[in-house]
Scaffold this motif. Structure first.
Motif, PDB file in Angstrom:
ATOM      1  N   GLN A 307       2.048  -5.152 -15.463  1.00 11.08           N
ATOM      2  CA  GLN A 307       1.078  -5.076 -14.367  1.00 11.08           C
ATOM      3  C   GLN A 307       0.982  -3.659 -13.812  1.00 11.08           C
ATOM      4  OE1 GLN A 307      -0.284  -7.932 -15.365  1.00 11.08           O
ATOM      5  NE2 GLN A 307      -0.952  -8.135 -13.236  1.00 11.08           N
ATOM      6  N   PHE A 308       2.117  -2.974 -13.728  1.00  8.50           N
ATOM      7  CA  PHE A 308       2.072  -1.589 -13.261  1.00  8.50           C
ATOM      8  C   PHE A 308       1.260  -0.732 -14.228  1.00  8.50           C
ATOM      9  CE2 PHE A 308       3.446   2.772 -12.891  1.00  8.50           C
ATOM     10  CZ  PHE A 308       3.495   2.971 -11.523  1.00  8.50           C
ATOM     11  N   SER A 309       1.486  -0.917 -15.525  1.00  7.37           N
ATOM     12  CA  SER A 309       0.720  -0.162 -16.522  1.00  7.37           C
ATOM     13  C   SER A 309      -0.765  -0.483 -16.428  1.00  7.37           C
ATOM     14  CB  SER A 309       1.238  -0.473 -17.930  1.00  7.37           C
ATOM     15  OG  SER A 309       2.583  -0.066 -18.072  1.00  7.37           O
ATOM     16  N   CYS A 310      -1.067  -1.751 -16.162  1.00  8.30           N
ATOM     17  CA  CYS A 310      -2.457  -2.177 -15.989  1.00  8.30           C
ATOM     18  C   CYS A 310      -3.095  -1.445 -14.811  1.00  8.30           C
ATOM     19  CB  CYS A 310      -2.494  -3.683 -15.782  1.00  8.30           C
ATOM     20  SG  CYS A 310      -4.111  -4.358 -15.395  1.00  8.30           S
ATOM     21  N   ALA A 311      -2.366  -1.381 -13.691  1.00  7.62           N
ATOM     22  CA  ALA A 311      -2.881  -0.676 -12.512  1.00  7.62           C
ATOM     23  C   ALA A 311      -3.050   0.810 -12.798  1.00  7.62           C
ATOM     24  CB  ALA A 311      -1.936  -0.887 -11.335  1.00  7.62           C
ATOM     25  N   GLU A 312      -2.083   1.390 -13.479  1.00  9.48           N
ATOM     26  CA  GLU A 312      -2.131   2.820 -13.793  1.00  9.48           C
ATOM     27  C   GLU A 312      -3.383   3.153 -14.601  1.00  9.48           C
ATOM     28  OE1 GLU A 312       1.498   5.854 -14.662  1.00  9.48           O
ATOM     29  OE2 GLU A 312       1.286   4.159 -16.040  1.00  9.48           O
ATOM     30  N   GLU A 313      -3.671   2.322 -15.595  1.00 11.44           N
ATOM     31  CA  GLU A 313      -4.862   2.531 -16.422  1.00 11.44           C
ATOM     32  C   GLU A 313      -6.137   2.353 -15.601  1.00 11.44           C
ATOM     33  OE1 GLU A 313      -6.913   0.726 -20.508  1.00 11.44           O
ATOM     34  OE2 GLU A 313      -5.101  -0.185 -19.669  1.00 11.44           O
ATOM     35  N   ALA A 314      -6.145   1.344 -14.717  1.00  6.70           N
ATOM     36  CA  ALA A 314      -7.333   1.082 -13.903  1.00  6.70           C
ATOM     37  C   ALA A 314      -7.615   2.228 -12.936  1.00  6.70           C
ATOM     38  CB  ALA A 314      -7.156  -0.226 -13.138  1.00  6.70           C
ATOM     39  N   TYR A 315      -6.580   2.775 -12.312  1.00  6.84           N
ATOM     40  CA  TYR A 315      -6.773   3.929 -11.425  1.00  6.84           C
ATOM     41  C   TYR A 315      -7.327   5.120 -12.208  1.00  6.84           C
ATOM     42  CZ  TYR A 315      -4.347   2.137  -7.257  1.00  6.84           C
ATOM     43  OH  TYR A 315      -3.993   1.435  -6.129  1.00  6.84           O
ATOM     44  N   ARG A 316      -6.789   5.327 -13.397  1.00  6.32           N
ATOM     45  CA  ARG A 316      -7.240   6.461 -14.212  1.00  6.32           C
ATOM     46  C   ARG A 316      -8.711   6.298 -14.583  1.00  6.32           C
ATOM     47  NH1 ARG A 316      -3.248   6.362 -17.272  1.00  6.32           N
ATOM     48  NH2 ARG A 316      -4.097   5.049 -18.939  1.00  6.32           N
ATOM     49  N   GLU A 317      -9.104   5.085 -14.990  1.00  5.96           N
ATOM     50  CA  GLU A 317     -10.495   4.843 -15.364  1.00  5.96           C
ATOM     51  C   GLU A 317     -11.428   4.965 -14.164  1.00  5.96           C
ATOM     52  OE1 GLU A 317     -10.722   1.074 -17.265  1.00  5.96           O
ATOM     53  OE2 GLU A 317      -9.517   1.690 -19.003  1.00  5.96           O
ATOM     54  N   ALA A 318     -10.921   4.634 -12.966  1.00  7.43           N
ATOM     55  CA  ALA A 318     -11.748   4.717 -11.758  1.00  7.43           C
ATOM     56  C   ALA A 318     -11.896   6.142 -11.246  1.00  7.43           C
ATOM     57  CB  ALA A 318     -11.158   3.839 -10.665  1.00  7.43           C
ATOM     58  N   GLY A 319     -11.100   7.061 -11.796  1.00  8.41           N
ATOM     59  CA  GLY A 319     -11.181   8.450 -11.370  1.00  8.41           C
ATOM     60  C   GLY A 319     -10.213   8.829 -10.270  1.00  8.41           C
ATOM     61  N   TYR A 320      -9.203   7.978 -10.032  1.00 10.82           N
ATOM     62  CA  TYR A 320      -8.197   8.260  -9.001  1.00 10.82           C
ATOM     63  C   TYR A 320      -6.794   8.126  -9.600  1.00 10.82           C
ATOM     64  CZ  TYR A 320     -12.194   7.510  -5.913  1.00 10.82           C
ATOM     65  OH  TYR A 320     -13.419   7.583  -5.299  1.00 10.82           O
ATOM     66  N   PRO A 321      -6.439   8.959 -10.570  1.00  6.61           N
ATOM     67  CA  PRO A 321      -5.170   8.779 -11.290  1.00  6.61           C
ATOM     68  C   PRO A 321      -3.925   8.974 -10.429  1.00  6.61           C
ATOM     69  CG  PRO A 321      -6.179  10.881 -11.858  1.00  6.61           C
ATOM     70  CD  PRO A 321      -7.192  10.124 -11.066  1.00  6.61           C
ATOM     71  N   ASP A 322      -4.033   9.727  -9.341  1.00  4.29           N
ATOM     72  CA  ASP A 322      -2.853   9.999  -8.514  1.00  4.29           C
ATOM     73  C   ASP A 322      -2.642   8.972  -7.407  1.00  4.29           C
ATOM     74  OD1 ASP A 322      -2.274  12.305  -9.976  1.00  4.29           O
ATOM     75  OD2 ASP A 322      -3.580  13.537  -8.708  1.00  4.29           O
ATOM     76  N   ALA A 323      -3.615   8.095  -7.183  1.00  5.98           N
ATOM     77  CA  ALA A 323      -3.512   7.151  -6.064  1.00  5.98           C
ATOM     78  C   ALA A 323      -2.349   6.184  -6.235  1.00  5.98           C
ATOM     79  CB  ALA A 323      -4.821   6.379  -5.909  1.00  5.98           C
ATOM     80  N   ILE A 324      -1.971   5.888  -7.474  1.00  9.97           N
ATOM     81  CA  ILE A 324      -0.882   4.936  -7.701  1.00  9.97           C
ATOM     82  C   ILE A 324       0.451   5.480  -7.201  1.00  9.97           C
ATOM     83  CG2 ILE A 324      -0.218   5.720 -10.021  1.00  9.97           C
ATOM     84  CD1 ILE A 324      -0.081   2.687 -10.763  1.00  9.97           C
ATOM     85  N   ARG A 325       0.557   6.792  -7.058  1.00  9.85           N
ATOM     86  CA  ARG A 325       1.792   7.400  -6.558  1.00  9.85           C
ATOM     87  C   ARG A 325       1.883   7.363  -5.034  1.00  9.85           C
ATOM     88  NH1 ARG A 325       4.463  10.658 -10.206  1.00  9.85           N
ATOM     89  NH2 ARG A 325       3.460  10.895 -12.244  1.00  9.85           N
ATOM     90  N   GLU A 326       0.781   7.082  -4.374  1.00 10.13           N
ATOM     91  CA  GLU A 326       0.726   7.203  -2.918  1.00 10.13           C
ATOM     92  C   GLU A 326       1.120   5.923  -2.188  1.00 10.13           C
ATOM     93  OE1 GLU A 326      -3.284   8.460  -2.482  1.00 10.13           O
ATOM     94  OE2 GLU A 326      -2.888  10.491  -3.239  1.00 10.13           O
TER      95      GLU A 326
END
Length: 407
Positions: A307-326
Motif C-alpha cells: 500500500q505504501f508503494s501504491c501511494a508512492e506511485e500515485a503521488y508521483r503520477e499526480a505530480g507531488y512526489p515529495d508529499a508522501i514524506r510530509e
C-alpha cells in the motif's frame, strides 16, 4: 442505496452523493439488537476472544496475562467503558486472565459501575474491588503465584513478557459485534461533521467549531479521540492543526476520530466559502485519486508495504512526489486511531474484516474516510451523508471520493 445529483465547482463537474441518515446498525443493515440479544452477542464475543488469547498464552507458555492498556481492555470486554482519564493510555482497571478465570482488577470506586452499567460480572468476569488505597494488592498476589506472566504493560513487575504485538494482531481482526460498533462510530462521526458544517459561518473560531464537533459527537454516544480544525493558511502549513482562536476567513478543514465501544472511525472534510481557486481544486482532485487508489487496492493478501508503494506511485503520477514524506498515509484502524501505519516494506498482511483509514494529503488538501475490508471489496463506512464527490477510478474500478464543499 445512494442517489446522485450534480454539483458544479469552477466549471469542473463533480457528483453530489446522497446517503440516508445513519442509525445504529450492523454491517448488513440490521437494527441494533434488543438488550437481551446484545448481552448474548457480547458474551459470545468475549468467549471467542478468550479462546484466542488463551491459545496464545499456551503457545507462549504463559500462566497469566495482565491487560492494562485501554485499547486491550475495551477489546476483551467487548466495548466496556473503563477509561476515566481519556488522555491516558491506561485503563482505570486491569484484567488478569488465566486458563480458568478472568478477573477485573478494580477498586471500590470503579466496581459498582462496572457491575451495574458495564455488566462485567453478568458476562462472567470476577470483579476484584479492594479499597481504593490498596489497589495494588490484588495484582501483586496474582503475580506472586504466576511462574510466567505476559502483559501489555512491562512496568507491572519484573520478568514480564511483552505481548503487545500478539494483542494488536488479535484485536485488528474484527468480529461481527465489533463491526457493528465500528458502524455506529462511523455514522456518528459523519453526522457530527455534517451537522457542524451546516452551522459554519465565516468569522467562527476554530475552537468554536471544535466545540460543535465535540457536542454533536458526544451527544450521540461516541467519544472524541481526535478533533482537529484548521482554517485558511493553517491548512497548508500544518498537517496536525490543533484548533486555535483564529477566525475562519474562507477555508476550513475538519478532522474527527470518534469511538464507540472502543472502536474508532476517522473522517476528514473540507469546506470553502466562495469560489474555489483553480490550484486548490486541482490539488483536491489529485488527492482524491490517490485516496481512491489506496482504498480500491485494500484487499486481503496485500501488505501495508504494498500500500505504501501504491501511494508512492500515485503521488508521483499526480505530480507531488515529495508529499508522501510530509505526512503518514494512514493504515489499519480499530481500537487505536492507527493500529499499524503503512511504511516502506511493511510485511503486515491485510485480512478481511479489518478496518483501514487512509489519509493522503498534499499541502492544503486531504482525503480521509474509514473503510472495512470485505470479501467483496472495500466498503466506505464514514461517507453516508450528502456531500459533493469526485468520481475516481483505478484498474477498471470506480469510486467516489469527497470533494471540497463550496458554500
Amino acid at each position: 442505496m445512494l442517489g446522485t445529483g450534480r454539483y458544479e465547482t469552477m466549471g469542473r463537474s463533480t457528483t453530489m452523493e446522497t446517503g440516508r441518515a445513519f442509525e445504529a446498525r450492523d454491517h448488513q443493515g440490521a437494527e441494533t439488537p434488543p438488550p437481551e440479544t446484545a448481552m448474548e452477542l457480547r458474551r459470545d464475543e468475549i468467549a471467542g476472544k478468550l479462546k484466542d488469547l488463551r491459545g496464545r498464552m499456551r503457545d507462549r507458555r504463559l500462566e497469566l496475562v495482565v491487560l492494562r492498556q485501554a485499547p486491550n481492555v475495551a477489546w476483551l470486554t467487548a466495548g466496556a467503558s473503563t477509561s476515566v482519564v481519556l488522555t491516558s493510555d491506561t485503563s482505570a482497571v486491569g484484567i488478569a486472565v488465566s486458563q480458568d478465570r478472568v478477573t477485573i482488577l478494580a477498586d471500590t470506586i470503579e466496581a459498582p459501575r462496572l457491575e451495574d452499567e458495564e455488566y462485567l460480572a453478568a458476562l462472567g468476569m470476577q470483579i476484584d474491588a479492594p479499597v481504593w488505597w490498596d489497589t495494588g494488592s490484588s495484582l501483586a498476589s496474582l503475580l506472586a503465584r504466576s511462574r510466567a506472566t505476559g502483559s501489555d504493560d512491562r512496568w507491572i513487575g519484573p520478568d514480564i513478557t511483552d505481548i503487545s504485538s500478539d494483542l494488536r494482531e488479535l484485536r485488528t481482526r474484527l468480529r461481527p459485534g465489533e463491526i457493528q460498533r465500528l458502524y455506529q462510530a462511523a455514522g456518528i462521526a459523519g453526522q457530527a461533521l455534517q451537522k457542524t458544517i451546516l452551522e459554519l459561518e465565516p468569522g467562527m473560531t476554530e475552537l468554536a467549531i471544535a466545540g460543535e464537533v465535540g457536542r454533536h459527537t458526544i451527544s450521540e454516544g461516541a467519544q472524541v479521540v481526535v478533533n482537529l480544525i484548521a482554517s485558511d493558511q493553517r491548512i497548508t502549513r500544518y498537517r496536525h492543526p490543533l484548533p486555535t482562536a483564529k477566525p475562519v476567513e474562507r477555508y476550513v478543514m475538519l478532522v474527527l476520530c470518534a469511538s464507540v465501544g472502543g472502536l474508532i472511525a476517522a473522517i476528514t472534510r473540507l469546506v470553502h466559502f466562495g469560489s474555489l481557486p483553480a490550484e486548490l481544486e486541482d490539488k483536491s482532485h489529485a488527492v482524491a485519486e490517490i485516496d481512491a487508489r489506496l482504498i480500491l487496492t485494500s484487499r486481503p493478501g496485500r501488505t501495508l508495504g504494498d500500500q505504501f508503494s501504491c501511494a508512492e506511485e500515485a503521488y508521483r503520477e499526480a505530480g507531488y512526489p515529495d508529499a508522501i514524506r510530509e505526512h503518514h498515509q494512514g493504515g489499519s484502524i480499530g481500537y487505536l486511531g492507527r493500529e499499524v501505519m503503512a511504511q516502506p516494506g511493511d510485511p503486515t498482511v491485510i485480512e478481511s474484516s479489518q478496518a483501514f483509514a487512509w489519509n493522503p494529503s498534499i499541502p492544503g488538501v486531504k482525503s480521509e474516510d474509514t473503510i472495512l475490508v470485505t470479501p467483496d471489496g472495500p466498503e466506505v463506512l464514514t461517507g453516508r451523508f450528502e456531500w459533493p464527490v469526485i468520481p475516481c477510478g483505478f484498474a477498471g474500478e470506480s469510486l467516489n471520493r469527497p470533494a471540497i464543499l463550496v458554500r
